[in-house]
Design an enzyme around this catalytic site. Structure first.
Site, PDB file in Angstrom:
ATOM      1  NE  ARG A  30       2.218  -5.292   7.400  1.00 51.03           N
ATOM      2  CZ  ARG A  30       0.992  -5.094   7.855  1.00 51.03           C
ATOM      3  NH1 ARG A  30       0.436  -3.892   7.807  1.00 51.03           N
ATOM      4  NH2 ARG A  30       0.297  -6.098   8.401  1.00 51.03           N
ATOM      5  CG  ASP A  31       0.335  -3.935  11.419  1.00 48.95           C
ATOM      6  OD1 ASP A  31       0.035  -2.744  11.308  1.00 48.95           O
ATOM      7  OD2 ASP A  31      -0.500  -4.829  11.621  1.00 48.95           O
ATOM      8  CG  HIS A 222      -3.163  -9.012  11.968  1.00 48.94           C
ATOM      9  ND1 HIS A 222      -1.865  -8.984  11.509  1.00 48.94           N
ATOM     10  CD2 HIS A 222      -3.510  -7.714  12.123  1.00 48.94           C
ATOM     11  CE1 HIS A 222      -1.456  -7.745  11.394  1.00 48.94           C
ATOM     12  NE2 HIS A 222      -2.437  -6.942  11.753  1.00 48.94           N
ATOM     13  CG  HIS A 224      -4.026  -4.053  15.445  1.00 51.29           C
ATOM     14  ND1 HIS A 224      -2.966  -3.202  15.256  1.00 51.29           N
ATOM     15  CD2 HIS A 224      -4.144  -4.766  14.303  1.00 51.29           C
ATOM     16  CE1 HIS A 224      -2.463  -3.391  14.046  1.00 51.29           C
ATOM     17  NE2 HIS A 224      -3.163  -4.334  13.440  1.00 51.29           N
ATOM     18  CB  CYS A 255      -4.106   0.292  10.126  1.00 48.60           C
ATOM     19  SG  CYS A 255      -4.615   0.597   8.413  1.00 48.60           S
ATOM     20  CG  ASN A 264       0.127  -5.811  15.093  1.00 51.71           C
ATOM     21  OD1 ASN A 264       0.702  -4.834  14.644  1.00 51.71           O
ATOM     22  ND2 ASN A 264      -0.726  -6.519  14.386  1.00 51.71           N
TER      23      ASN A 264
HETATM   24  P1  HMG Z   1      -4.244   4.353  -6.095  1.00 49.12           P
HETATM   25  O1  HMG Z   1      -3.862   5.765  -5.863  1.00 49.12           O
HETATM   26  O2  HMG Z   1      -5.665   4.015  -6.372  1.00 49.12           O
HETATM   27  O3  HMG Z   1      -3.269   3.659  -7.180  1.00 49.12           O
HETATM   28  O4  HMG Z   1      -3.778   3.526  -4.799  1.00 49.12           O
HETATM   29  P2  HMG Z   1      -3.190   3.729  -8.728  1.00 49.12           P
HETATM   30  O5  HMG Z   1      -3.191   2.335  -9.244  1.00 49.12           O
HETATM   31  O6  HMG Z   1      -4.214   4.706  -9.285  1.00 49.12           O
HETATM   32  O7  HMG Z   1      -1.742   4.375  -8.937  1.00 49.12           O
HETATM   33  C1  HMG Z   1      -1.435   5.675  -8.457  1.00 49.12           C
HETATM   34  C2  HMG Z   1       0.080   5.848  -8.447  1.00 49.12           C
HETATM   35  O8  HMG Z   1       0.664   4.947  -7.496  1.00 49.12           O
HETATM   36  C3  HMG Z   1       0.740   5.525  -9.784  1.00 49.12           C
HETATM   37  O9  HMG Z   1       1.908   6.333  -9.884  1.00 49.12           O
HETATM   38  C4  HMG Z   1       1.181   4.093  -9.607  1.00 49.12           C
HETATM   39  O10 HMG Z   1       2.261   3.732 -10.426  1.00 49.12           O
HETATM   40  C5  HMG Z   1       1.613   4.103  -8.140  1.00 49.12           C
HETATM   41  P3  HMG Z   1       1.909   7.675 -10.792  1.00 49.12           P
HETATM   42  O11 HMG Z   1       1.592   7.182 -12.168  1.00 49.12           O
HETATM   43  O12 HMG Z   1       0.846   8.548 -10.208  1.00 49.12           O
HETATM   44  O13 HMG Z   1       3.285   8.175 -10.598  1.00 49.12           O
HETATM   45  N1  HMG Z   1       1.505   2.763  -7.549  1.00 49.12           N
HETATM   46  C6  HMG Z   1       2.513   2.122  -6.923  1.00 49.12           C
HETATM   47  N2  HMG Z   1       3.787   2.487  -6.670  1.00 49.12           N
HETATM   48  C7  HMG Z   1       4.565   1.588  -6.027  1.00 49.12           C
HETATM   49  N3  HMG Z   1       4.127   0.367  -5.615  1.00 49.12           N
HETATM   50  C8  HMG Z   1       2.862  -0.016  -5.851  1.00 49.12           C
HETATM   51  C9  HMG Z   1       2.004   0.885  -6.535  1.00 49.12           C
HETATM   52  N4  HMG Z   1       0.702   0.804  -6.910  1.00 49.12           N
HETATM   53  C10 HMG Z   1       0.423   1.958  -7.539  1.00 49.12           C
HETATM   54  N5  HMG Z   1       2.441  -1.223  -5.447  1.00 49.12           N
HETATM   55  C11 HMG Z   1      -2.884   1.506  -3.856  1.00 49.12           C
HETATM   56  C12 HMG Z   1      -3.961   2.127  -4.723  1.00 49.12           C
HETATM   57  C13 HMG Z   1      -3.272   0.064  -3.616  1.00 49.12           C
HETATM   58  C14 HMG Z   1      -1.559   1.586  -4.579  1.00 49.12           C
HETATM   59  C15 HMG Z   1      -2.812   2.311  -2.526  1.00 49.12           C
HETATM   60  O14 HMG Z   1      -4.085   2.391  -2.012  1.00 49.12           O
HETATM   61  C16 HMG Z   1      -1.899   1.686  -1.503  1.00 49.12           C
HETATM   62  O15 HMG Z   1      -0.699   1.574  -1.695  1.00 49.12           O
HETATM   63  N6  HMG Z   1      -2.484   1.279  -0.346  1.00 49.12           N
HETATM   64  C17 HMG Z   1      -1.750   0.635   0.709  1.00 49.12           C
HETATM   65  C18 HMG Z   1      -2.211   1.144   2.048  1.00 49.12           C
HETATM   66  C19 HMG Z   1      -1.509   0.379   3.139  1.00 49.12           C
HETATM   67  O16 HMG Z   1      -0.411  -0.118   2.985  1.00 49.12           O
HETATM   68  N7  HMG Z   1      -2.170   0.311   4.329  1.00 49.12           N
HETATM   69  C20 HMG Z   1      -1.628  -0.327   5.472  1.00 49.12           C
HETATM   70  C21 HMG Z   1      -1.504  -1.801   5.317  1.00 49.12           C
HETATM   71  S1  HMG Z   1      -3.021  -2.667   5.610  1.00 49.12           S
HETATM   72  C22 HMG Z   1      -3.018  -2.965   7.317  1.00 49.12           C
HETATM   73  O17 HMG Z   1      -2.205  -2.415   8.029  1.00 49.12           O
HETATM   74  C23 HMG Z   1      -3.990  -3.942   7.877  1.00 49.12           C
HETATM   75  C24 HMG Z   1      -3.348  -5.280   8.264  1.00 49.12           C
HETATM   76  O18 HMG Z   1      -2.294  -5.085   9.199  1.00 49.12           O
HETATM   77  C25 HMG Z   1      -4.418  -6.203   8.875  1.00 49.12           C
HETATM   78  C26 HMG Z   1      -5.226  -5.529   9.981  1.00 49.12           C
HETATM   79  O19 HMG Z   1      -4.648  -5.052  10.977  1.00 49.12           O
HETATM   80  O20 HMG Z   1      -6.445  -5.480   9.798  1.00 49.12           O
HETATM   81  C27 HMG Z   1      -2.762  -6.001   7.049  1.00 49.12           C
HETATM   82 MG    MG Z   2      -2.556  -4.797  11.335  1.00 50.68          MG
END
Ligand code: HMG
Ligand code: MG
Length: 326
Positions: A30-31, A222, A224, A255, A264
């Site tokens: 995933r990450d 967690h 990095h 990220c 990581n």
């Molecule tokens: P948004 O644009 O505000 O979403 O994004 P929305 O609710 O306005 O929806 C927009 C469109 O997205 C719509 O489709 C929804 O249906 C669709 P449209 O009507 O335009 O066709 N949608 C989805 N589709 C599929 N699956 C879903 C989903 N949700 C909405 N779940 C949202 C908000 C949360 C969706 C967006 O910001 C997002 O997906 N963010 C994820 C970013 C991400 O994954 N970042 C990396 C992971 S975090 C990380 O790596 C840190 C970590 O490792 C810890 C660390 O290291 O610190 C965990």
């Molecule tokens: Mg991470």
């Protein structure tokens, strides 16, 4: 010469009371893969996950049910889950950002969900398009709904040590956010050093405060490894009783919404250190190297994991010796 008053007895170290067993929570698929330029095919992702299972890993974050527009590399989450054989004792988890993600995760038969949010406003906006307060409220709602549906839920906090947009994160800010999550039903809170700026002193200070709110079994680290301090911070966590460490095969990862975030802590580096300290993980280092080699081959570049490169280098040297002797 008179020894200083604080000197320890011969043989005594600060690490004599470390936990005897540690859980490795694998985040490579995933990450790791969310931040690679090359998007792996769904069958290749399944091969990598199988190699991790073969190495004895039992907690594997396999993908994310996030918007495919935000993270195109993991757009095949639903298909991937359908391809993965389930095994007793092995838990697959995935990131779930909202109720739509939870609906997809549930339909795909996911057993454990991970909700996630940042402690800093700018990263929260970039990563989730929400303020921290909105993200807390969504995480709580998703966690409570998922638990009612029979899933186990863990929670990630990002930018706990530092933020790519706001600099060093003050410990009281982290405490303020943790306080709003302690009763949300998640079984574990994983503290994320998203951009790898943590140092041992900062980690100890932070854990001292968070351990006033949660027991060590409910905290994961967690880390990095952007600046090479992940293993040192893990060691501080270990010495303070933390027993879950997130890690990524070969050090894959980052990220996409945190510029400069590197991979990581590499799973093999963590497991090597723990094994040599007599801390059990249940993970087979040799097979982990095989999984790292596969990850490297699939991604098409040399990965940053130090143990992996040392093991592959050693193998190459032995092969040359055999060739030279033949
Ligand atoms: P948004 O644009 O505000 O979403 O994004 P929305 O609710 O306005 O929806 C927009 C469109 O997205 C719509 O489709 C929804 O249906 C669709 P449209 O009507 O335009 O066709 N949608 C989805 N589709 C599929 N699956 C879903 C989903 N949700 C909405 N779940 C949202 C908000 C949360 C969706 C967006 O910001 C997002 O997906 N963010 C994820 C970013 C991400 O994954 N970042 C990396 C992971 S975090 C990380 O790596 C840190 C970590 O490792 C810890 C660390 O290291 O610190 C965990
Ligand atoms: Mg991470």
């Amino acid at each position: 010469m008179t020894p200083p008053a604080s000197a320890s007895a011969p043989g005594a170290t600060a690490l004599t009371a470390v936990p005897r067993r540690v859980d490795v929570y694998e985040v490579g698929p995933r990450d790791g893969l969310q931040n690679e330029l090359r998007t792996l095919s769904t069958p290749d992702k399944a091969r990598l996950i199988e190699a991790l299972v073969q190495a004895g890993e039992t907690r594997i974050e396999v993908t994310s049910f996030v918007s495919p527009r935000w993270i195109p590399q993991l757009a095949d989450a639903d298909k991937l889950l359908a391809l993965l054989p389930r095994r007793p004792g092995v838990t697959f988890s995935a990131l779930v950002p909202n109720l739509k993600g939870l609906e997809r995760a549930k339909a795909a038969g996911l057993e454990e969900a991970a909700v996630f949010l940042s402690v800093t406003e700018s990263h929260s906006k970039k990563n989730l398009n929400k303020s921290v307060a909105e993200a807390i409220s969504t995480a709580r709602e998703v966690a409570q709904t998922a638990i009612k549906q029979g899933l186990r839920v863990r929670c990630y906090l990002s930018t706990v040590w530092g933020c790519p947009y706001e600099g060093k994160t003050p410990v009281p800010r982290v405490v303020e956010v943790v306080k709003q999550l302690v009763d949300c039903g998640t079984y574990q809170l994983s503290l994320g050093d998203t951009i790898g700026v943590g140092t041992p002193g900062h980690t100890a200070e932070l854990l001292c405060e968070v351990l006033k709110l949660l027991p060590p079994s409910q905290i994961a680290l967690h880390l990095h490894d952007t600046r090479g301090t992940a293993l040192a911070n893990a060691l501080v966590g270990l010495s303070m009783g933390i027993t879950t460490f997130d890690a990524s095969i070969g050090g894959l990862g980052g990220c996409p919404y945190a510029p400069g975030a590197a991979g990581n802590l590499a799973t093999e580096d963590l497991v090597y250190m723990l094994q040599e300290m007599g801390v059990e993980t249940g993970v087979d280092l040799g097979r982990l190297v095989a999984a790292g080699e596969l990850a490297q081959e699939l991604i098409g570049r040399r990965l940053s994991g130090k143990y992996l490169q040392a093991a592959l280098g050693e193998r190459e040297k032995q092969a040359s010796r055999v060739r030279a002797g033949a």
